[in-house]
Write a protein that holds these residues in place. Structure first.
Motif, PDB file in Angstrom:
ATOM      1  N   SER A  15     -15.828  65.104 -48.712  1.00 41.01           N
ATOM      2  CA  SER A  15     -14.493  65.426 -48.202  1.00 41.01           C
ATOM      3  C   SER A  15     -13.621  66.038 -49.296  1.00 41.01           C
ATOM      4  N   VAL A  16     -12.977  67.153 -48.958  1.00 41.56           N
ATOM      5  CA  VAL A  16     -12.046  67.812 -49.874  1.00 41.56           C
ATOM      6  C   VAL A  16     -10.691  67.967 -49.196  1.00 41.56           C
ATOM      7  N   PRO A  17      -9.616  68.124 -49.966  1.00 40.74           N
ATOM      8  CA  PRO A  17      -8.267  68.143 -49.380  1.00 40.74           C
ATOM      9  C   PRO A  17      -8.016  69.282 -48.400  1.00 40.74           C
ATOM     10  N   SER A  18      -8.468  70.502 -48.741  1.00 36.56           N
ATOM     11  CA  SER A  18      -8.186  71.640 -47.864  1.00 36.56           C
ATOM     12  C   SER A  18      -9.030  72.836 -48.274  1.00 36.56           C
ATOM     13  N   LEU A  19      -9.737  73.403 -47.311  1.00 33.92           N
ATOM     14  CA  LEU A  19     -10.545  74.586 -47.592  1.00 33.92           C
ATOM     15  C   LEU A  19      -9.714  75.869 -47.586  1.00 33.92           C
ATOM     16  N   SER A  20      -8.402  75.737 -47.478  1.00 33.33           N
ATOM     17  CA  SER A  20      -7.533  76.907 -47.641  1.00 33.33           C
ATOM     18  C   SER A  20      -7.349  77.241 -49.114  1.00 33.33           C
ATOM     19  N   PHE A  21      -7.794  76.334 -49.998  1.00 30.83           N
ATOM     20  CA  PHE A  21      -7.718  76.567 -51.438  1.00 30.83           C
ATOM     21  C   PHE A  21      -9.106  76.933 -51.963  1.00 30.83           C
ATOM     22  N   PRO A  22      -9.257  78.076 -52.628  1.00 33.69           N
ATOM     23  CA  PRO A  22     -10.569  78.492 -53.134  1.00 33.69           C
ATOM     24  C   PRO A  22     -11.231  77.454 -54.034  1.00 33.69           C
TER      25      PRO A  22
ATOM     26  N   THR B 171       8.229  72.363 -58.389  1.00 32.10           N
ATOM     27  CA  THR B 171       6.936  72.385 -57.721  1.00 32.10           C
ATOM     28  C   THR B 171       6.815  73.604 -56.817  1.00 32.10           C
ATOM     29  N   ALA B 172       5.598  74.133 -56.750  1.00 31.93           N
ATOM     30  CA  ALA B 172       5.269  75.156 -55.758  1.00 31.93           C
ATOM     31  C   ALA B 172       4.047  74.696 -54.960  1.00 31.93           C
ATOM     32  N   ASN B 173       3.733  73.392 -55.056  1.00 35.91           N
ATOM     33  CA  ASN B 173       2.723  72.751 -54.209  1.00 35.91           C
ATOM     34  C   ASN B 173       1.350  73.403 -54.270  1.00 35.91           C
ATOM     35  N   PHE B 174       1.006  73.954 -55.432  1.00 35.38           N
ATOM     36  CA  PHE B 174      -0.305  74.589 -55.620  1.00 35.38           C
ATOM     37  C   PHE B 174      -0.494  75.836 -54.747  1.00 35.38           C
ATOM     38  N   ALA B 175       0.553  76.337 -54.089  1.00 36.04           N
ATOM     39  CA  ALA B 175       0.427  77.422 -53.109  1.00 36.04           C
ATOM     40  C   ALA B 175       0.947  78.751 -53.650  1.00 36.04           C
ATOM     41  N   ARG B 176       0.192  79.815 -53.399  1.00 39.64           N
ATOM     42  CA  ARG B 176       0.530  81.140 -53.913  1.00 39.64           C
ATOM     43  C   ARG B 176       1.851  81.662 -53.330  1.00 39.64           C
ATOM     44  N   ALA B 177       1.984  81.590 -52.008  1.00 36.07           N
ATOM     45  CA  ALA B 177       3.193  82.111 -51.371  1.00 36.07           C
ATOM     46  C   ALA B 177       4.437  81.351 -51.824  1.00 36.07           C
ATOM     47  N   GLU B 178       4.301  80.037 -51.961  1.00 33.61           N
ATOM     48  CA  GLU B 178       5.440  79.241 -52.404  1.00 33.61           C
ATOM     49  C   GLU B 178       5.784  79.549 -53.858  1.00 33.61           C
ATOM     50  N   ALA B 179       4.757  79.794 -54.672  1.00 35.30           N
ATOM     51  CA  ALA B 179       4.994  80.146 -56.075  1.00 35.30           C
ATOM     52  C   ALA B 179       5.742  81.468 -56.189  1.00 35.30           C
ATOM     53  N   LEU B 180       5.446  82.394 -55.292  1.00 32.87           N
ATOM     54  CA  LEU B 180       6.157  83.670 -55.282  1.00 32.87           C
ATOM     55  C   LEU B 180       7.644  83.446 -55.063  1.00 32.87           C
ATOM     56  N   SER B 181       8.002  82.676 -54.033  1.00 27.28           N
ATOM     57  CA  SER B 181       9.416  82.461 -53.733  1.00 27.28           C
ATOM     58  C   SER B 181      10.103  81.603 -54.789  1.00 27.28           C
TER      59      SER B 181
END
Length: 315
Positions: A34-41, A191-201
């Motif tokens: 089990s992994v947290p999310s497959l939306s993360f490479p 925090t940008a929650n490990f997310a690319r789009a959030e890091a952009l903003s």
């Protein structure tokens, strides 16, 4: 397990079975990965390595994508327990939210090996295999100090609150930079929650409020790419950006100069080691020699790209 929990688990089992899980023979060794999310490479690579090692060990694997949801990952654990898995290998989305389900597995006598993210509040976890993320954060900060000996103004993009790696990487960065704060000033930290789009903003907001930094240090590569996009859109070409995870895309960016560096934490080795430990316990009752296995991360720059675990995936 009380009646309410059992019914909840039975419902979860049906959901997991509908997604591809099936009942299996009593003498068959089946494990949950089990992994947290497959939306993360990063976690796609981790699950692929779990699958590869499970195949090499000759065991059946139930795959679980937590879909960035603690209830979903919890339900998958409960479903696997109802189905009778012999071991669980898991990278928990949130170390606190997943603790009850992991404790339930331990109490049921199912060996649990955590990867990447530790769950310290549960007694009886068979082993944890991960990177020393505090040392990884320290390595990241030391690389910045070495690259900017005269000091620097920094933005710091932190990972998901509650995630062990985010907590430890943040600690490592501050361990190095706080004593040097007269020269290395973190003028923006969020925090940008490990997310690319959030890091952009988030980076756009930081640039608006604070102007151009010398360095942006990020707790993963996805955030580093989001920060790079924001910096490029603002017309800045001389901001050094550091990521963490050494994804193939990040290695290419380091090679081409788009990123100053990224931290390699060897997730494939973590995953394969965790499966070996879990299967040895499930098959032979063998306990691991060490319950805590921590790999030491290193910073990957242009000069040591050959040290990256996934360099073979770059073109």
């Amino acid at each position: 397990m009380d009646r309410r929990a059992f019914l909840k688990s039975t419902v979860a089992a049906g959901a997991l079975a509908a997604a591809g899980g099936t009942a299996f023979a009593a003498d068959e060794i089946t494990i949950l990965g089990s992994v947290p999310s497959l939306s993360f490479p990063f976690f796609v690579h981790m699950l692929n390595q779990i699958k590869a090692e499970a195949k090499a060990e000759g065991v059946t694997l139930i795959e679980s994508d937590g879909q960035n949801s603690a209830p979903k990952q919890t339900g998958d654990i409960e479903a696997a327990l109802v189905q009778g898995v012999k071991a669980i290998v898991i990278s928990p989305l949130d170390v606190n939210a997943l603790a009850p389900a992991i404790e339930q597995a331990v109490q049921a006598g199912v060996p649990v090996v955590t990867i990447d993210r530790r769950v310290d509040g549960v007694e009886g976890i068979l082993a944890h295999v991960g990177a020393d993320n505090t040392k990884g954060g320290e390595a990241q900060a030391n690389a910045i100090v070495a690259a900017f000996p005269d000091g620097a103004k920094l933005f710091h993009l932190q990972g998901q609150p509650g995630a062990g790696p985010a907590i430890d990487r943040n600690k490592g960065v501050h361990n190095v930079l706080d004593p040097l704060k007269d020269k290395y000033q973190i003028v923006f930290e969020q925090t940008a929650n490990f997310a690319r789009a959030e890091a952009l903003s988030v980076t756009e907001a930081g640039l608006t409020a604070n102007g151009k930094p010398d360095v942006i240090v990020c707790a993963n590569d996805d955030m580093a790419f989001g920060a790079a996009e924001a910096v490029k859109a603002a017309g800045f070409t001389d901001v050094a950006i550091y990521g963490f995870d050494a994804l193939p895309e990040a290695l290419v960016a380091v090679r081409d100069g788009a990123l100053a560096g990224t931290v390699e934490q060897f997730p494939g080795e973590q995953s394969r080691t965790a499966v070996k430990i879990a299967v040895a316990k499930a098959r032979d009752g063998k306990d691991p020699e060490e319950k805590l296995v921590l790999l030491t991360p290193i910073v990957i720059g242009k000069d040591n790209l050959d040290k990256a675990e996934r360099i073979g995936e770059t073109s």
